[in-house]
Design a protein around this motif. Structure first.
Motif, mmCIF file in Angstrom:
data_model
loop_
_atom_site.group_PDB
_atom_site.id
_atom_site.type_symbol
_atom_site.label_atom_id
_atom_site.label_comp_id
_atom_site.label_asym_id
_atom_site.label_seq_id
_atom_site.Cartn_x
_atom_site.Cartn_y
_atom_site.Cartn_z
ATOM 1 N N ASP A 62 0.221 -21.875 -11.584
ATOM 2 C CA ASP A 62 -0.500 -23.140 -11.669
ATOM 3 C C ASP A 62 -1.617 -23.097 -10.632
ATOM 4 O OD1 ASP A 62 -1.466 -25.725 -11.482
ATOM 5 O OD2 ASP A 62 0.504 -26.656 -11.262
ATOM 6 N N PRO A 63 -2.879 -22.982 -11.051
ATOM 7 C CA PRO A 63 -3.978 -22.847 -10.094
ATOM 8 C C PRO A 63 -4.188 -24.082 -9.222
ATOM 9 C CG PRO A 63 -4.827 -23.107 -12.313
ATOM 10 C CD PRO A 63 -3.337 -22.959 -12.430
ATOM 11 N N GLU A 64 -3.551 -25.185 -9.562
ATOM 12 C CA GLU A 64 -3.632 -26.364 -8.694
ATOM 13 C C GLU A 64 -2.682 -26.235 -7.504
ATOM 14 O OE1 GLU A 64 -3.377 -30.066 -10.795
ATOM 15 O OE2 GLU A 64 -4.800 -29.407 -12.319
ATOM 16 N N GLN A 65 -1.724 -25.290 -7.594
ATOM 17 C CA GLN A 65 -0.776 -25.073 -6.496
ATOM 18 C C GLN A 65 -1.012 -23.776 -5.740
ATOM 19 O OE1 GLN A 65 3.357 -25.716 -7.372
ATOM 20 N NE2 GLN A 65 2.887 -27.174 -8.989
ATOM 21 N N VAL A 66 -1.498 -22.765 -6.428
ATOM 22 C CA VAL A 66 -1.771 -21.471 -5.800
ATOM 23 C C VAL A 66 -2.948 -20.836 -6.543
ATOM 24 C CG1 VAL A 66 -0.056 -20.214 -7.216
ATOM 25 C CG2 VAL A 66 -0.733 -19.283 -4.999
ATOM 26 N N SER A 67 -3.891 -20.322 -5.785
ATOM 27 C CA SER A 67 -5.083 -19.743 -6.411
ATOM 28 C C SER A 67 -4.868 -18.267 -6.748
ATOM 29 C CB SER A 67 -6.288 -19.881 -5.467
ATOM 30 O OG SER A 67 -6.159 -18.990 -4.368
ATOM 31 N N TYR A 68 -5.737 -17.773 -7.611
ATOM 32 C CA TYR A 68 -5.723 -16.352 -7.942
ATOM 33 C C TYR A 68 -5.954 -15.525 -6.677
ATOM 34 C CZ TYR A 68 -6.939 -11.999 -10.392
ATOM 35 O OH TYR A 68 -6.989 -10.696 -10.840
ATOM 36 N N GLY A 69 -6.872 -15.976 -5.827
ATOM 37 C CA GLY A 69 -7.124 -15.289 -4.565
ATOM 38 C C GLY A 69 -5.892 -15.242 -3.685
ATOM 39 N N ASP A 70 -5.133 -16.343 -3.649
ATOM 40 C CA ASP A 70 -3.882 -16.359 -2.872
ATOM 41 C C ASP A 70 -2.887 -15.351 -3.436
ATOM 42 O OD1 ASP A 70 -4.805 -18.394 -1.189
ATOM 43 O OD2 ASP A 70 -3.889 -19.985 -2.397
ATOM 44 N N ILE A 71 -2.795 -15.285 -4.755
ATOM 45 C CA ILE A 71 -1.890 -14.314 -5.397
ATOM 46 C C ILE A 71 -2.255 -12.901 -4.940
ATOM 47 C CG2 ILE A 71 -1.264 -13.256 -7.631
ATOM 48 C CD1 ILE A 71 -0.018 -16.002 -7.468
ATOM 49 N N LEU A 72 -3.544 -12.595 -4.961
ATOM 50 C CA LEU A 72 -3.984 -11.258 -4.552
ATOM 51 C C LEU A 72 -3.722 -11.009 -3.074
ATOM 52 C CD1 LEU A 72 -7.314 -10.987 -6.566
ATOM 53 C CD2 LEU A 72 -5.067 -10.052 -7.169
ATOM 54 N N ASP A 73 -3.986 -12.008 -2.225
ATOM 55 C CA ASP A 73 -3.729 -11.846 -0.793
ATOM 56 C C ASP A 73 -2.245 -11.602 -0.524
ATOM 57 O OD1 ASP A 73 -6.440 -12.188 -0.290
ATOM 58 O OD2 ASP A 73 -6.230 -14.288 0.352
ATOM 59 N N ILE A 74 -1.388 -12.292 -1.248
ATOM 60 C CA ILE A 74 0.059 -12.084 -1.107
ATOM 61 C C ILE A 74 0.425 -10.666 -1.538
ATOM 62 C CG2 ILE A 74 2.323 -12.757 -2.019
ATOM 63 C CD1 ILE A 74 1.159 -15.696 -2.045
ATOM 64 N N SER A 75 -0.156 -10.213 -2.626
ATOM 65 C CA SER A 75 0.112 -8.852 -3.091
ATOM 66 C C SER A 75 -0.287 -7.831 -2.027
ATOM 67 C CB SER A 75 -0.648 -8.584 -4.397
ATOM 68 O OG SER A 75 -0.476 -7.240 -4.796
ATOM 69 N N PHE A 76 -1.477 -7.990 -1.472
ATOM 70 C CA PHE A 76 -1.939 -7.040 -0.453
ATOM 71 C C PHE A 76 -1.088 -7.087 0.808
ATOM 72 C CE2 PHE A 76 -6.123 -7.083 -2.756
ATOM 73 C CZ PHE A 76 -6.118 -5.739 -3.062
ATOM 74 N N ALA A 77 -0.538 -8.235 1.127
ATOM 75 C CA ALA A 77 0.290 -8.367 2.333
ATOM 76 C C ALA A 77 1.696 -7.820 2.149
ATOM 77 C CB ALA A 77 0.366 -9.837 2.753
ATOM 78 N N THR A 78 2.124 -7.633 0.898
ATOM 79 C CA THR A 78 3.518 -7.239 0.655
ATOM 80 C C THR A 78 3.653 -5.854 0.011
ATOM 81 O OG1 THR A 78 3.515 -8.495 -1.433
ATOM 82 C CG2 THR A 78 4.345 -9.624 0.542
ATOM 83 N N HIS A 79 2.557 -5.126 -0.128
ATOM 84 C CA HIS A 79 2.634 -3.712 -0.498
ATOM 85 C C HIS A 79 1.554 -2.978 0.285
ATOM 86 C CE1 HIS A 79 -0.871 -4.082 -3.233
ATOM 87 N NE2 HIS A 79 -0.821 -2.769 -3.376
ATOM 88 N N ASP A 80 1.575 -1.667 0.264
ATOM 89 C CA ASP A 80 0.613 -0.881 1.025
ATOM 90 C C ASP A 80 -0.514 -0.418 0.102
ATOM 91 O OD1 ASP A 80 -0.877 0.847 2.560
ATOM 92 O OD2 ASP A 80 0.835 1.990 3.293
ATOM 93 N N PRO A 81 -1.662 -1.102 0.144
ATOM 94 C CA PRO A 81 -2.762 -0.748 -0.754
ATOM 95 C C PRO A 81 -3.540 0.484 -0.311
ATOM 96 C CG PRO A 81 -3.445 -2.529 0.666
ATOM 97 C CD PRO A 81 -1.990 -2.255 0.985
ATOM 98 N N THR A 82 -3.083 1.144 0.748
ATOM 99 C CA THR A 82 -3.765 2.352 1.218
ATOM 100 C C THR A 82 -3.101 3.625 0.695
ATOM 101 O OG1 THR A 82 -2.506 2.589 3.275
ATOM 102 C CG2 THR A 82 -4.449 1.138 3.326
ATOM 103 N N GLN A 83 -2.003 3.494 -0.025
ATOM 104 C CA GLN A 83 -1.308 4.672 -0.560
ATOM 105 C C GLN A 83 -1.779 4.918 -1.987
ATOM 106 O OE1 GLN A 83 2.942 4.587 -0.204
ATOM 107 N NE2 GLN A 83 2.877 4.388 2.010
ATOM 108 N N LEU A 84 -2.334 6.078 -2.229
ATOM 109 C CA LEU A 84 -2.833 6.427 -3.551
ATOM 110 C C LEU A 84 -1.680 6.875 -4.449
ATOM 111 C CD1 LEU A 84 -5.305 6.776 -5.382
ATOM 112 C CD2 LEU A 84 -5.460 9.137 -4.548
ATOM 113 N N ASN A 85 -1.517 6.163 -5.544
ATOM 114 C CA ASN A 85 -0.520 6.514 -6.570
ATOM 115 C C ASN A 85 0.894 6.641 -6.017
ATOM 116 O OD1 ASN A 85 -2.538 6.555 -8.528
ATOM 117 N ND2 ASN A 85 -3.013 8.693 -8.106
ATOM 118 N N ARG A 86 1.246 5.715 -5.136
ATOM 119 C CA ARG A 86 2.612 5.707 -4.615
ATOM 120 C C ARG A 86 2.849 4.430 -3.833
ATOM 121 N NH1 ARG A 86 3.907 10.309 -0.585
ATOM 122 N NH2 ARG A 86 5.888 9.213 -0.572
ATOM 123 N N GLN A 87 4.121 4.114 -3.682
ATOM 124 C CA GLN A 87 4.599 3.106 -2.747
ATOM 125 C C GLN A 87 5.904 3.662 -2.205
ATOM 126 O OE1 GLN A 87 3.322 -0.128 -1.597
ATOM 127 N NE2 GLN A 87 1.571 1.049 -2.327
ATOM 128 N N GLY A 88 5.891 4.057 -0.949
ATOM 129 C CA GLY A 88 7.088 4.634 -0.356
ATOM 130 C C GLY A 88 7.538 5.863 -1.114
#
Length: 180
Positions: A62-88
């Motif tokens: 619901d964009p009135e409660q959470v923005s698309y930008g917030d969704i992306l910021d949460i994603s970046f904060a909870t995974h490592d976007p510096t690892q190419l083709n992997r996570q752990g």
């Protein structure tokens, strides 16, 4: 309420799904596959790395409660976007850090979110932006995995709680579990 959708990958979909199910304004999270060449791929096919698909989640929000930008910021904060083709320990293009924007506005916000994420990392952010692609829901046993058998899965127990801690530390005002 008009629901919008964000489609992104950041490693194992079990792990990313668990994070977003705790975000205020998120009304649905579906695990699936997108960005590949095979129609109706199976988990086994995607895990082979030969279909080109990413393990991804489609987040209804619901964009009135959470923005698309917030969704992306949460994603970046909870995974490592510096690892190419992997996570752990998950290695392969199916685990790539990727955003599939559905509109030009989402693509513009994705580019801005990558810049914000880069400001928080010394290593280059390797998250890609790919065009919208056909969405294939993952098999039923993958949906709501953390809420089901995921808490008995040693891999999930090692990976998901730290992600949830990052979410709750950085976005305490956005989490359902801390607002109850």
């Amino acid at each position: 309420m008009a629901i919008e959708y964000a489609t992104l990958g950041g490693g194992c979909f079990w792990c990313t799904e668990a994070v977003f199910k705790d975000v205020i304004g998120v009304v649905s999270v579906e695990s699936g596959y997108t960005g590949g060449q095979v129609e109706n791929p199976t988990y086994r096919q995607v895990c082979s790395g030969e279909t080109g698909h990413a393990e991804a989640i489609r987040i209804g929000f619901d964009p009135e409660q959470v923005s698309y930008g917030d969704i992306l910021d949460i994603s970046f904060a909870t995974h490592d976007p510096t690892q190419l083709n992997r996570q752990g320990n998950d290695i392969g293009t199916q685990y790539r850090s990727v955003i599939f924007p559905a509109t030009p506005e989402q693509e513009q916000e994705a580019r801005a979110a990558i810049q914000r994420a880069q400001a928080n990392h010394e290593q280059p952010v390797v998250t890609t932006i790919e065009p919208p692609a056909t969405w294939y829901p993952a098999e039923a046993y993958h949906q709501d995995y953390w809420d089901g058998e995921g808490r008995q899965n040693l891999y999930c127990m090692a990976v998901i709680p730290p992600k949830l801690q990052k979410l709750r530390k950085s976005f305490a005002n956005r989490t359902k579990s801390l607002q109850q």
